[in-house]
Design a protein around this motif. Structure first.
Motif, short mmCIF file in Angstrom:
data_model
loop_
_atom_site.label_atom_id
_atom_site.label_comp_id
_atom_site.label_asym_id
_atom_site.label_seq_id
_atom_site.Cartn_x
_atom_site.Cartn_y
_atom_site.Cartn_z
N ALA A 1 43.14 39.41 37.73
CA ALA A 1 42.57 39.33 36.39
C ALA A 1 43.12 40.41 35.47
N TRP B 1 32.84 36.71 39.07
CA TRP B 1 32.06 37.81 38.48
C TRP B 1 30.84 38.11 39.34
N LYS C 1 46.39 38.49 34.16
CA LYS C 1 45.61 37.75 33.15
C LYS C 1 45.04 36.44 33.69
N GLU C 2 44.76 36.41 34.99
CA GLU C 2 44.16 35.21 35.56
C GLU C 2 42.70 35.13 35.13
N LYS C 3 42.26 33.97 34.71
CA LYS C 3 40.89 33.81 34.22
C LYS C 3 39.89 34.04 35.35
N VAL C 4 38.87 34.83 35.05
CA VAL C 4 37.84 35.15 36.05
C VAL C 4 36.69 34.17 35.89
N SER C 5 36.42 33.42 36.94
CA SER C 5 35.34 32.43 36.90
C SER C 5 33.99 33.11 37.12
N LYS D 1 36.84 29.03 43.63
CA LYS D 1 37.68 28.08 42.92
C LYS D 1 37.45 26.66 43.41
#
Length: 301
Positions: free
Chosen positions: A113, A125, A117-121, A288
């Motif tokens: 992340a 979190w 810049k990988e989106k954090v689901s 995921k």
């Protein structure tokens, strides 16, 4: 035995084998050996075993020029991860250290992340919050007693080094390298750390008793060779997600032997912390897949 059952069985063996580190290491410490000497023998025997395995399976040792430097860096990371973990055993119960080490998938998610810049689901979190809550419970026990800050620092550095290793392998030219060859060269480059720390092996210790050689060979065989082979088979049959979730057996195995063999103490607060860390890692690994399933459900409503 169908392929899924075999995959789950092999994944369980892989995780439990890696969790045997404390069982073979702590008697060596009790006999006066230092971490550098223990790890030198572990890496040395593992290199010989892997070389024999690669020859038997006709796996090439050849490297391309662009693979050498990344392998050297990954080998150093791999080695420092081992060193920090084994040093942490001097300051805290091995079962607790193994539990904190197991949070490396959470650190992988954080690294991806922050730096990629990988989106954090949302599940990620939640898992990050659970992991750090669990560690806080482990750090401050009942009655106000705390774990050794040095020990916790060492095991967190071990987990971080392994997380960086995993990201580095998957984001470099090493991504498609056969697992056995990658591990062989990671160990080969990594053993240099102990050669340097042992003053060119001038300070290398031998085991105090002949039977302790069995511990040194077992450290190379079970947490390294057997764990490697069975994990590769498991991933082939059930995929990396389920194989990673089965990794929860690593700290559970270490905790089991820590309590049964070495008399390590577990309190209700510590058990809650352990459960939170294991649940956090399971959630971040499976997150995921859960998100994809929820999207599919929405599409079919």
């Amino acid at each position: 035995m169908n392929t899924k059952v075999k995959g789950f069985a092999m994944g369980s063996v892989a995780a439990a084998s890696y969790g045997l580190n404390p069982l073979f290491t702590l008697p060596l410490y009790d006999a006066g050996m230092q971490a550098d000497s223990v790890l030198f023998y572990r890496y040395g025997f593992a290199i010989l075993m892997l070389a024999a395995l690669m020859r038997f399976r006709h796996i090439s040792f050849a490297l391309r020029r662009e693979e050498v430097v990344p392998l050297c860096v990954m080998g150093l990371l791999f080695s420092f991860s081992s060193l920090f973990l084994f040093l942490s055993y001097r300051y805290m119960d091995a079962g607790i250290a193994s539990t904190i080490l197991f949070m490396y998938p959470v650190l992988v998610a954080v690294i991806m992340a922050v730096f990629f810049k990988e989106k954090v689901s949302l599940p990620t979190w939640i898992s990050i919050a659970m992991a750090f809550w669990g560690i806080s419970l482990l750090y401050r026990g009942e009655g106000g007693q705390t774990l050794s800050a040095v020990g916790v620092l060492f095991v967190l550095l071990s987990s971080l080094a392994y997380a960086v290793y995993m990201v580095g392998v998957n984001r470099s030219v090493l991504q498609r390298m056969p697992t056995a060859r990658l591990t062989f060269y990671a160990l080969l480059f990594g053993i240099s750390v102990y050669v340097v720390r042992l003053n060119g092996c001038a300070a290398l210790q031998g085991p105090a008793h002949p039977w302790l050689w069995l511990n040194l060979v077992s450290l190379a065989l079970f947490p390294t060779i057997i764990s490697l082979i069975t994990m590769t088979v498991s991933i082939h049959y059930i995929g990396s997600t389920y194989a990673a979730i089965l990794g929860a057996l690593e700290p559970i195995t270490a905790l089991f032997f820590g309590v049964l063999v070495f008399g390590e103490r577990l309190t209700p607060r510590m058990l809650l912390g352990i459960v939170l860390v294991l649940a956090a890692v399971t959630l971040v690994v499976a997150g995921k897949k859960v998100v994809r399933m929820l999207r599919m459900v929405r599409l079919h409503r």
